[in-house]
Design a protein around this motif. Structure first.
Motif, short mmCIF file in Angstrom:
data_model
loop_
_atom_site.label_atom_id
_atom_site.label_comp_id
_atom_site.label_asym_id
_atom_site.label_seq_id
_atom_site.Cartn_x
_atom_site.Cartn_y
_atom_site.Cartn_z
N UNK A 82 0.94 -69.13 -70.00
CA UNK A 82 0.91 -67.85 -69.29
C UNK A 82 1.21 -66.70 -70.24
N UNK A 83 2.12 -66.93 -71.18
CA UNK A 83 2.42 -65.90 -72.18
C UNK A 83 1.21 -65.66 -73.07
N UNK A 84 0.54 -66.75 -73.46
CA UNK A 84 -0.69 -66.61 -74.26
C UNK A 84 -1.73 -65.78 -73.52
N UNK A 85 -1.91 -66.08 -72.23
CA UNK A 85 -2.92 -65.37 -71.46
C UNK A 85 -2.58 -63.88 -71.34
N UNK A 86 -1.33 -63.58 -71.05
CA UNK A 86 -0.92 -62.18 -70.92
C UNK A 86 -1.13 -61.42 -72.23
N UNK A 87 -0.82 -62.05 -73.35
CA UNK A 87 -1.07 -61.41 -74.65
C UNK A 87 -2.56 -61.18 -74.86
N UNK A 88 -3.35 -62.10 -74.36
CA UNK A 88 -4.81 -62.00 -74.50
C UNK A 88 -5.37 -60.88 -73.63
N UNK A 89 -4.72 -60.63 -72.49
CA UNK A 89 -5.23 -59.65 -71.54
C UNK A 89 -4.75 -58.23 -71.81
N UNK A 90 -3.58 -58.10 -72.41
CA UNK A 90 -2.95 -56.79 -72.56
C UNK A 90 -3.87 -55.79 -73.28
N UNK A 91 -4.12 -54.67 -72.61
CA UNK A 91 -4.90 -53.60 -73.21
C UNK A 91 -6.40 -53.82 -73.21
N UNK A 92 -6.87 -54.90 -72.62
CA UNK A 92 -8.31 -55.21 -72.64
C UNK A 92 -8.99 -54.67 -71.39
N UNK A 93 -10.24 -54.23 -71.56
CA UNK A 93 -11.04 -53.78 -70.44
C UNK A 93 -11.79 -54.94 -69.80
N UNK A 94 -12.16 -55.91 -70.62
CA UNK A 94 -12.93 -57.05 -70.14
C UNK A 94 -12.60 -58.27 -70.99
N UNK A 95 -12.36 -59.40 -70.35
CA UNK A 95 -11.95 -60.61 -71.07
C UNK A 95 -12.64 -61.82 -70.46
N UNK A 96 -13.15 -62.69 -71.33
CA UNK A 96 -13.70 -63.97 -70.90
C UNK A 96 -12.64 -65.03 -71.15
N UNK A 97 -12.44 -65.92 -70.18
CA UNK A 97 -11.41 -66.95 -70.30
C UNK A 97 -11.98 -68.30 -69.90
N UNK A 98 -11.81 -69.28 -70.76
CA UNK A 98 -12.15 -70.66 -70.45
C UNK A 98 -10.92 -71.34 -69.88
N UNK A 99 -11.03 -71.86 -68.66
CA UNK A 99 -9.87 -72.54 -68.06
C UNK A 99 -9.51 -73.81 -68.82
#
Length: 272
Positions: A82-99
């Motif tokens: 969850x911490x990894x995901x939040x770091x990945x999302x912070x400040x982004x307008x659009x993000x692709x995520x593989x579950x």
């Protein structure tokens, strides 16, 4: 075989899409009726009496023919992921995520995305992975996409740039090391051998990056160009997911080719 593969993928994701009815001519699609029935069944369709001459007719009936279950990550707390995901999302307008890479459930990813002001704009799934597109503006893209202007780097080029770079650098090092003595030393031979050996794995450079990164690079391929083609090894994503992502951007699969060096490639055209 390659054309059959392309037609089968198109049937799965461009015909059997969850619409109430689907009518397919085996002759027009050049596909065996038995294989056609299998594709329909895997998408949750039940065969019914033909409604048109020369066609097989199907009705979407997931309650009677459950479609192949799609992938979902573990639905349990995982502070590290969850911490990894939040770091990945912070400040982004659009993000692709593989579950599969995130190792989180779709529900949990959506909840965490909302805390950063992003929502699920689209999702694409097969039995082995599910990809979520998270965006601050979840509205679908306006199709057809405008043609790109100017230069745009394609990450698939890394698989061509990296082996050339490795070969040139190690070959140059071998030449430099061998220059003072004027004759071939063991280290020179080793460097030349390393240049040849290192160029092969370097051709798969993109595969070293996480799946979430690769799916984002893959989506960038569908940039509004009239035709898009890339080798499957470039992003190492299953064709079923690739076709779904392509359709979201207004592209249709029309063929597949293969070379001994590059392996299979998928070809798409932009719907207009």
């Amino acid at each position: 075989m390659q054309d059959w593969y392309a037609r089968a993928v198109r049937l799965r994701f461009q015909v059997f899409t969850g619409t109430p009815y689907a009518h397919v001519s085996p002759m027009e699609w050049r596909i065996d009726p038995g294989a056609l029935r299998g594709i329909a069944h895997s998408r949750g369709y039940l065969e019914i009496a033909p409604m048109f001459q020369g066609c097989l007719s199907f009705q979407f009936a997931p309650q009677h023919v459950p479609p192949v279950p799609v992938f979902d990550g573990p639905d349990r707390p995982d502070k590290d992921r969850e911490r990894w995901l939040l770091n990945h999302l912070t400040g982004s307008e659009q993000v692709w995520v593989s579950l599969k890479h995130a190792n989180l459930s779709a529900r949990r990813v959506a909840e965490l995305a909302e805390t950063e002001g992003l929502r699920v704009a689209a999702e694409f799934a097969d039995p082995n992975d599910r990809v979520l597109l998270l965006s601050r503006d979840p509205s679908p893209p306006r199709l057809p996409l405008p043609a790109p202007t100017g230069f745009r780097f394609r990450y698939a080029w890394l698989n061509n740039i990296a082996p050339v770079t490795v070969f040139v650098l190690l070959s140059a090092a071998a030449v430099i090391v061998g220059m003072p003595s004027g004759h071939e030393a063991p280290i020179v031979s080793l460097l030349f051998m390393a240049a040849f050996a290192g160029a092969v794995p370097a051709a798969f450079t993109t595969g070293l990056f996480p799946r979430t990164t690769r799916v984002g690079w893959l989506a960038r391929e569908f940039d509004g160009s009239p035709h898009v083609e890339f080798a499957m090894r470039s992003y190492q994503m299953p064709a079923d997911l690739v076709v779904q992502i392509a359709a979201y951007h207004g592209y249709e699969l029309y063929g597949q080719s293969a070379t001994q060096a590059g392996g299979p490639s998928l070809k798409f055209y932009k719907r207009v």
